[in-house]
Enzyme design. Structure first.
Site, short mmCIF file in Angstrom:
data_model
loop_
_atom_site.label_atom_id
_atom_site.label_comp_id
_atom_site.label_asym_id
_atom_site.label_seq_id
_atom_site.Cartn_x
_atom_site.Cartn_y
_atom_site.Cartn_z
N ARG A 66 1.02 -1.28 0.05
CA ARG A 66 0.10 0.10 0.11
C ARG A 66 0.96 1.26 -0.09
O ARG A 66 1.83 1.53 0.79
CB ARG A 66 -0.83 -0.09 1.28
CG ARG A 66 -1.72 1.24 1.33
CD ARG A 66 -2.82 1.15 2.55
NE ARG A 66 -3.46 2.63 2.51
CZ ARG A 66 -3.23 3.46 3.46
NH1 ARG A 66 -2.68 3.01 4.62
NH2 ARG A 66 -3.53 4.65 3.45
N TYR A 97 -4.31 1.98 15.84
CA TYR A 97 -3.00 1.79 16.55
C TYR A 97 -3.54 1.70 18.01
O TYR A 97 -2.59 0.92 18.74
CB TYR A 97 -2.42 3.14 16.33
CG TYR A 97 -1.82 3.47 15.04
CD1 TYR A 97 -0.63 3.04 14.69
CD2 TYR A 97 -2.68 3.91 13.56
CE1 TYR A 97 0.05 2.84 13.47
CE2 TYR A 97 -2.03 3.88 12.59
CZ TYR A 97 -0.50 3.41 12.42
OH TYR A 97 0.06 3.43 11.14
N GLU A 144 -3.41 0.02 8.23
CA GLU A 144 -2.24 0.34 8.77
C GLU A 144 -2.39 -0.19 10.22
O GLU A 144 -3.50 -0.24 10.94
CB GLU A 144 -2.29 1.77 8.97
CG GLU A 144 -1.65 2.74 7.90
CD GLU A 144 -1.44 3.90 8.10
OE1 GLU A 144 -1.41 4.59 9.17
OE2 GLU A 144 -1.60 4.61 7.11
N ASN A 151 -7.56 1.76 9.72
CA ASN A 151 -6.26 1.89 10.40
C ASN A 151 -6.29 1.80 11.95
O ASN A 151 -7.07 2.51 12.39
CB ASN A 151 -5.57 3.32 10.08
CG ASN A 151 -5.09 3.44 8.66
OD1 ASN A 151 -5.32 2.26 7.68
ND2 ASN A 151 -4.72 4.78 8.18
N HIS A 164 -2.73 11.10 0.59
CA HIS A 164 -2.12 10.57 2.02
C HIS A 164 -1.57 12.07 2.52
O HIS A 164 -0.25 12.18 2.52
CB HIS A 164 -1.27 9.18 1.97
CG HIS A 164 -0.99 8.95 3.34
ND1 HIS A 164 -1.03 7.55 3.44
CD2 HIS A 164 -0.66 9.70 4.42
CE1 HIS A 164 -0.87 7.39 4.77
NE2 HIS A 164 -0.72 8.48 5.36
N GLU A 200 -7.49 8.34 6.09
CA GLU A 200 -7.73 9.21 7.29
C GLU A 200 -8.14 10.51 7.26
O GLU A 200 -7.48 11.39 7.52
CB GLU A 200 -6.35 9.27 8.16
CG GLU A 200 -6.04 7.69 8.52
CD GLU A 200 -4.88 7.73 9.56
OE1 GLU A 200 -4.36 8.83 9.87
OE2 GLU A 200 -4.50 6.63 10.28
#
Ligand code: FCB
Length: 440
Positions: free
Chosen positions: A77, A294, A345, A292, A121, A166
């Protein structure tokens, strides 16, 4: 020992973004982006660094693809830099920029690696920012034209097209907190930007499909689950409100066609101008959702709990809490009618040390990844349709406002020599990709 087996066609990959790795910021006719401009402004980046050279991937892409192959990646990606192909955002096309992405994609396909392309991005052309950037609706149309240009050129080889990475970080870090380019702090503008990103997503999805309706179109959302700090009704309510205000905004718009009522209550007069037809445009069918993940927020009635007593934290100050990923996937699955999911991600920054033997024994990163893979496998057993996983990141790179102070890579980059060294986590990941299996 429990072994978690993944389906045979599961796509193990890694992710990067143009500004974080390419460098060559003004080569071959590339125009200035808002991140070039921002990083060149003194005081904006923690270590006063820039992405001018970064990982020099623009020149080293062929070696980097060889490295990906060594790691056994099945997918990669990456994002394209809008200003490489349209230096001013619209108008004149730069053939050398298009030729670069041709070369990169051909190298990936020759290595049997599936390209997942992200159109945005974060590196908006500065020329468009000078005309108001995402606060102007014209930028949405410029984005759709850029999408069409890219699909016409690369759509014969790239099958997975992500519009945005995002949107919440673009709108709120860039236009509310001002910690990201373009460094604006204005709530009214931030919510208008959020809506325009959604409109641009809808227009670009249409533009991509108008060129080739067989392509897969998706978007990547970053989602931080809000977990109640206790079972008390007050904490449960506070956590739910945090989710509705902060996280539900984009998935509700995309998969339900409206913004959450809690956002209207929060934002009041700063709600964006929405034109008729916008919500239907935004909520059109998607072929995949990129998630994504985290960390999470632990929320009590008094506010966010940070630090959570006894918890482990990454260098970013993000709590390590893998079970939240399984819960998130299940929540998304029950709240929305979703297309297949890719984890686009997931990864961690820890202080890496190069051992005397030249190796990087990054056990904490390895454990972080392992635990998140396991939670994903459990979510798949719960019934969530996850098709692939992209570790953030392939290699250490320019971490936005933190510059080069944070390392997320499976591969270490020595920024002085540009030498790449596969970390222990990278070696282990190669085995996961090869065996399709993670053992506890
Ligand atoms: C995400 C970004 C990515 C990287 C990671 C750490 O929000 O999409 O570019 O910075 O965080």
């Amino acid at each position: 020992m429990t072994a978690h087996k993944f389906p045979p066609n599961f796509l193990w990959g890694a992710a990067t973004a143009s500004y974080q790795i390419e460098g060559a910021w003004n080569e071959d006719g590339k125009g200035e982006s808002i991140w070039d401009n921002f990083s060149h402004t003194p005081g904006r980046i923690e270590d006063n660094s820039t992405g001018d050279v970064a990982c020099d991937h623009y020149h080293r892409y062929a070696d980097d693809v060889t490295l990906m192959r060594r790691l056994g990646l099945k997918a990669y990606r990456f994002s394209t830099a809008w200003t490489r192909v349209l230096p001013r955002g619209s108008g004149r096309v730069e053939p050398r920029g298009l030729a670069y992405y041709d070369r990169l994609i051909d190298a990936l396909l020759a290595a049997d690696i599936e390209p997942f392309l992200t159109l945005y991005h974060w590196d908006l052309p500065q020329a468009l920012q000078d005309a108001g950037g995402w606060s102007e609706r014209d930028t949405c149309h410029a984005f759709a034209d850029y999408a069409a240009l890219m699909v016409k050129r690369l759509g014969d080889r790239v099958k997975y097209w992500t519009t945005f990475n995002e949107p919440s970080v673009v709108a709120f870090d860039g236009y509310l907190m001002g910690e990201h380019a373009p460094g604006i702090q204005d709530p009214q503008v931030a919510y208008q930007v959020a809506h325009h990103l959604m409109v641009a997503h809808g227009l670009a999805a249409q533009a991509i499909r108008a060129v080739d309706s067989s392509l897969n179109v998706g978007i990547v959302l970053n989602l931080w689950p809000a977990d109640p700090a206790s079972d008390s009704p007050a904490d449960l309510a506070a956590a739910e409100l945090t989710w509705q205000r902060g996280e539900a905004l984009f998935p509700d718009a995309i998969f339900k066609g409206y913004y959450p009522p809690a956002v209207y209550d929060l934002v009041g007069d700063n709600m964006p101008k929405i034109q008729s037809g916008d919500m239907a445009l935004i909520a059109q069918r998607l072929d995949y959702l990129g998630v994504n993940f985290y960390s999470r927020n632990s929320v009590s009635a008094e506010g966010n709990i940070s630090p959570v007593p006894g918890a482990e934290y990454t260098e970013m100050g993000w709590e390590v809490h893998a079970p939240a990923l399984r819960r998130l996937l299940n929540r998304l699955h029950s709240d929305y009618r979703l297309p297949p999911i890719y984890i686009t991600e997931n990864g961690a920054s820890f202080p890496d040390v190069v051992s005397p033997d030249g190796k990087v024994h990054d056990e904490r990163r390895l454990d972080y990844l392992k635990n998140h893979f396991i939670q994903t496998s459990l979510a798949m057993q719960d019934g969530v349709d996850v098709r692939g996983y992209f570790v953030w990141s392939l290699m250490d790179n320019f971490e936005w406002g933190h510059g080069f102070t944070k390392r997320f890579g499976l591969v270490r980059v020595d920024y002085k020599t540009q030498k790449r060294t596969v970390k222990d986590s990278g070696m282990w990941y190669a085995k996961v990709a090869r065996t399709n299996e993670v053992s506890e």
